[in-house]
Design an enzyme around this catalytic site. Structure first.
Site, PDB file in Angstrom:
ATOM      1  N   ASN A 227     -46.980 -10.204  94.252  1.00 46.14           N
ATOM      2  CA  ASN A 227     -46.659  -8.786  94.087  1.00 46.14           C
ATOM      3  C   ASN A 227     -47.255  -8.003  95.260  1.00 46.14           C
ATOM      4  O   ASN A 227     -48.249  -8.418  95.848  1.00 46.14           O
ATOM      5  CB  ASN A 227     -47.260  -8.254  92.778  1.00 46.14           C
ATOM      6  CG  ASN A 227     -46.904  -6.797  92.537  1.00 46.14           C
ATOM      7  OD1 ASN A 227     -45.767  -6.362  92.777  1.00 46.14           O
ATOM      8  ND2 ASN A 227     -47.861  -6.014  92.061  1.00 46.14           N
TER       9      ASN A 227
ATOM     10  N   HIS B  84     -48.674  -4.082  96.159  1.00 45.00           N
ATOM     11  CA  HIS B  84     -49.092  -2.850  95.484  1.00 45.00           C
ATOM     12  C   HIS B  84     -49.585  -1.843  96.524  1.00 45.00           C
ATOM     13  O   HIS B  84     -50.319  -2.215  97.444  1.00 45.00           O
ATOM     14  CB  HIS B  84     -50.204  -3.165  94.470  1.00 45.00           C
ATOM     15  CG  HIS B  84     -50.632  -1.962  93.716  1.00 45.00           C
ATOM     16  ND1 HIS B  84     -49.868  -1.421  92.686  1.00 45.00           N
ATOM     17  CD2 HIS B  84     -51.707  -1.155  93.858  1.00 45.00           C
ATOM     18  CE1 HIS B  84     -50.477  -0.336  92.242  1.00 45.00           C
ATOM     19  NE2 HIS B  84     -51.585  -0.153  92.926  1.00 45.00           N
TER      20      HIS B  84
END
Ligand code: GAR
Length: 203
Positions: free
Chosen positions: A109, A111
C-alpha cells in the site's frame, strides 16, 4: 516469466499510471499489470486501464453482505488473473484477514504521510492540521490494521506556510510516483527480506 501485478484503486489512478509508465521504461523490470480492480464504478483508474487494454473489474460493495464476502469476490478475481503481487493505489477499503491469508506478504500500500503518523483516509489533511513541518509518503506491506504494516520505503517533503491540503497532496503525489515503482521493483526482483517489522533491502 514476468511477475503478474494486480492494482486496486478507488480514485484517479495517478499512481497506477506511474506504475504503468515505470514498467514501460523498464524501471520495474519483468513485470506486468494484469488486472485493475475498483470499488468505484467511476474511478478514473479503470479508464486508464481500459485505454491500455488491461482487464478491469468493478466490485460494488452493496452487492455483498459483509467485508469478507466482498473480499472473497476480490480474491477470486485476483486468483483468476493469477496475480502474484497486489498493489493498493488509492484503494480506500480496509482489507480483511481473508484477503491477507491468500496474499501473505504480497500486498503493498502507499499512504500520503510518514507512518505511523497520520494513518487513515485523511493523512494529508490531518498532518497539515497538526502543524507538522515535514510530511511525506510511505510504502508498506499491508496487515490487518489501518496503515500499520511493515514499512518498506519512505520519502519526506517539507510543509510550507502557504500549503493547502491540495498543494501538499500534489507534492506528495509527485514523490509517490517515484517511490511506488521503486518499491514494486524491489519486490519483483526479490530484494526484500522481512525480519519481524523490519524490511531489509538487499539492493
Ligand atoms: C494517493 O495519494 C495515496 O497515497 C492515497 O490516495 C491517493 C491516490 O491517488 N491513499 C490513501 O490515502 C490511503 N489511505 P491516485 O488515485 O491519484 O493514485
Amino acid at each position: 516469466m514476468k511477475k503478474r501485478i494486480a492494482v486496486l484503486a478507488s480514485g484517479s489512478g495517478s499512481n497506477l499510471q506511474a506504475i504503468l509508465e515505470a514498467i514501460d521504461r523498464g524501471e520495474i523490470r519483468d513485470a506486468e499489470v494484469v488486472l485493475v480492480v475498483s470499488d468505484r464504478k467511476e474511478a478514473y483508474a479503470l479508464e486508464r486501464a481500459r485505454r491500455r487494454n488491461i482487464p478491469t473489474k468493478y466490485l460494488r460493495a452493496k452487492d455483498y453482505a459483509s467485508r469478507e464476502e466482498f473480499d472473497r469476490a476480490a480474491v477470486l478475481c485476483l486468483e483468476e488473473a493469477q496475480a502474484e503481487l497486489v498493489v493498493l493505489a488509492g484503494y480506500m477499503r480496509l482489507i480483511t484477514s481473508l484477503f491477507l491469508s491468500t496474499f501473505q506478504q504480497r500486498v503493498l500500500n502507499i499512504h500520503p504521510s510518514l507512518l505511523p503518523a497520520f494513518p487513515g483516509g485523511h493523512g494529508v489533511a490531518d498532518a497539515l492540521a497538526y502543524g507538522v513541518k515535514v510530511s511525506g509518503c510511505t510504502v508498506h506491506f499491508v496487515d490487518e490494521g489501518m496503515d500499520t504494516g511493515p514499512i518498506l520505503l519512505q520519502e519526506a517533503v517539507s510543509v510550507n506556510d502557504e500549503d493547502t491540503v491540495e498543494s501538499l497532496h500534489e507534492r506528495i503525489r509527485q514523490l509517490e510516483h517515484q517511490l511506488y515503482p521503486k518499491a514494486i521493483n524491489l519486490w519483483v526482483q526479490g530484494k526484500i527480506k522481512l525480519m519481524g517489522r523490519r524490511c531489509v533491502i538487499n539492493d
